[in-house]
Design a protein around this motif. Structure first.
Motif, PDB file in Angstrom:
ATOM      1  N   GLU A 169       0.809  -1.220   0.000  1.00  0.00           N
ATOM      2  CA  GLU A 169       0.000   0.000   0.000  1.00  0.00           C
ATOM      3  C   GLU A 169       0.845   1.275   0.000  1.00  0.00           C
ATOM      4  OE1 GLU A 169      -3.289  -0.540  -0.370  1.00  0.00           O
ATOM      5  OE2 GLU A 169      -2.781  -2.679  -0.254  1.00  0.00           O
ATOM      6  N   LYS A 170       2.067   1.200   0.483  1.00  0.00           N
ATOM      7  CA  LYS A 170       2.914   2.382   0.654  1.00  0.00           C
ATOM      8  C   LYS A 170       4.302   2.127   0.057  1.00  0.00           C
ATOM      9  CE  LYS A 170       0.312   4.519   4.040  1.00  0.00           C
ATOM     10  NZ  LYS A 170      -0.685   5.191   3.312  1.00  0.00           N
ATOM     11  N   PRO A 171       4.958   3.200  -0.427  1.00  0.00           N
ATOM     12  CA  PRO A 171       6.315   3.039  -0.952  1.00  0.00           C
ATOM     13  C   PRO A 171       7.279   2.431   0.069  1.00  0.00           C
ATOM     14  CG  PRO A 171       5.472   5.225  -1.466  1.00  0.00           C
ATOM     15  CD  PRO A 171       4.476   4.579  -0.546  1.00  0.00           C
ATOM     16  N   GLU A 172       7.107   2.792   1.336  1.00  0.00           N
ATOM     17  CA  GLU A 172       7.986   2.261   2.389  1.00  0.00           C
ATOM     18  C   GLU A 172       7.858   0.745   2.495  1.00  0.00           C
ATOM     19  OE1 GLU A 172       6.983   6.517   3.322  1.00  0.00           O
ATOM     20  OE2 GLU A 172       5.801   4.773   2.740  1.00  0.00           O
ATOM     21  N   GLU A 173       6.662   0.214   2.280  1.00  0.00           N
ATOM     22  CA  GLU A 173       6.458  -1.243   2.340  1.00  0.00           C
ATOM     23  C   GLU A 173       7.201  -1.939   1.203  1.00  0.00           C
ATOM     24  OE1 GLU A 173       2.246  -2.049   2.377  1.00  0.00           O
ATOM     25  OE2 GLU A 173       1.912  -0.662   4.032  1.00  0.00           O
ATOM     26  N   ILE A 174       7.132  -1.364   0.015  1.00  0.00           N
ATOM     27  CA  ILE A 174       7.871  -1.934  -1.124  1.00  0.00           C
ATOM     28  C   ILE A 174       9.369  -1.882  -0.827  1.00  0.00           C
ATOM     29  CG2 ILE A 174       8.602  -1.436  -3.503  1.00  0.00           C
ATOM     30  CD1 ILE A 174       5.839  -1.383  -4.346  1.00  0.00           C
ATOM     31  N   PHE A 175       9.823  -0.742  -0.368  1.00  0.00           N
ATOM     32  CA  PHE A 175      11.238  -0.578  -0.057  1.00  0.00           C
ATOM     33  C   PHE A 175      11.687  -1.606   0.981  1.00  0.00           C
ATOM     34  CE2 PHE A 175      14.645   1.395   2.491  1.00  0.00           C
ATOM     35  CZ  PHE A 175      15.604   1.519   1.495  1.00  0.00           C
ATOM     36  N   ASN A 176      10.924  -1.769   2.046  1.00  0.00           N
ATOM     37  CA  ASN A 176      11.280  -2.738   3.095  1.00  0.00           C
ATOM     38  C   ASN A 176      11.309  -4.164   2.546  1.00  0.00           C
ATOM     39  OD1 ASN A 176      11.584  -0.736   5.011  1.00  0.00           O
ATOM     40  ND2 ASN A 176       9.471  -0.906   5.739  1.00  0.00           N
ATOM     41  N   ALA A 177      10.384  -4.497   1.661  1.00  0.00           N
ATOM     42  CA  ALA A 177      10.381  -5.835   1.055  1.00  0.00           C
ATOM     43  C   ALA A 177      11.609  -6.046   0.182  1.00  0.00           C
ATOM     44  CB  ALA A 177       9.100  -6.034   0.231  1.00  0.00           C
ATOM     45  N   ILE A 178      12.037  -5.002  -0.518  1.00  0.00           N
ATOM     46  CA  ILE A 178      13.228  -5.100  -1.367  1.00  0.00           C
ATOM     47  C   ILE A 178      14.471  -5.256  -0.495  1.00  0.00           C
ATOM     48  CG2 ILE A 178      14.732  -3.789  -2.932  1.00  0.00           C
ATOM     49  CD1 ILE A 178      12.115  -2.584  -4.123  1.00  0.00           C
ATOM     50  N   VAL A 179      14.591  -4.440   0.534  1.00  0.00           N
ATOM     51  CA  VAL A 179      15.753  -4.493   1.416  1.00  0.00           C
ATOM     52  C   VAL A 179      15.827  -5.849   2.107  1.00  0.00           C
ATOM     53  CG1 VAL A 179      16.783  -3.511   3.510  1.00  0.00           C
ATOM     54  CG2 VAL A 179      15.913  -2.003   1.719  1.00  0.00           C
ATOM     55  N   LYS A 180      14.697  -6.378   2.520  1.00  0.00           N
ATOM     56  CA  LYS A 180      14.660  -7.681   3.189  1.00  0.00           C
ATOM     57  C   LYS A 180      15.143  -8.777   2.233  1.00  0.00           C
ATOM     58  CE  LYS A 180      10.727  -8.892   5.106  1.00  0.00           C
ATOM     59  NZ  LYS A 180       9.557  -9.549   5.678  1.00  0.00           N
TER      60      LYS A 180
END
Length: 182
Positions: A169-180
């Motif tokens: 839902e949020k750019p931060e969620e995508i970013f966190n999934a990528i970093v993980k």
């Protein structure tokens, strides 16, 4: 560590709600903080322009793939340091997925939907091995997700098809999934 190759599909329309621009800018800002190259459609307006502007402003690595006819119409982003001119939309789509680790769909119209659905089809056919992500700003993709759910329920797609994409839902969620994932 390998530099991630991320493709982003998004709108060129400038006449959309500011929330979509905020999401594109935020995602560009966040992606600029990690080792990745973002590839996109090469445009200067709409979410394409917002994403590119944000990546450039924050020192990110972005490259565009734009068909020649769009340059003739002056749609290309003049500040993107790496702009690849292609002959057709088909060539652009193929190059955007070549060596791509993650393809992300932001909000967009027919072109964005078509590009993302082709990537999904390639994933289903095992022609694309990367991850597919949807940034569902303002629940924009709710109708598409409902359609995909219907395709699974009605057996037009396999039960495990849900594993082919992630929704955030949020750019931060995508970013966190990528970093993980890294």
């Amino acid at each position: 560590m390998k530099k991630l190759q991320i493709t982003i599909y998004c709108a060129s329309s400038p006449n959309i709600h500011p929330d979509y621009f905020s999401a594109a800018k935020k995602l560009g800002e966040l992606l600029s903080t990690i080792s990745c190259t973002v590839s996109y459609g090469g445009g200067a307006s709409g979410l394409m322009g917002a994403l590119a502007d944000s990546m450039i402003h924050h020192g990110g690595d972005i490259k565009g793939f734009i068909p020649h006819f769009m340059i003739e119409r002056e749609w290309q982003h003049p500040q993107v340091p790496s702009m690849h001119v292609v002959q057709s939309m088909h060539e652009r789509k193929e190059l955007l997925l070549a060596n791509c680790d993650i393809a992300i769909a932001l909000a967009g119209g027919c072109g964005t939907l078509e590009e993302f659905m082709e990537a999904l089809t390639w994933k289903q056919l095992k022609l694309f091995q990367g991850k597919l992500m949807i940034l569902n700003t303002n629940a924009y993709y709710k109708p598409l997700l409902k359609m995909l759910d219907s395709a699974v329920r009605e057996n037009f797609m396999a039960d495990d098809s849900y594993e082919m994409w992630e929704v955030h839902e949020k750019p931060e969620e995508i970013f966190n999934a990528i970093v993980k994932q890294k």
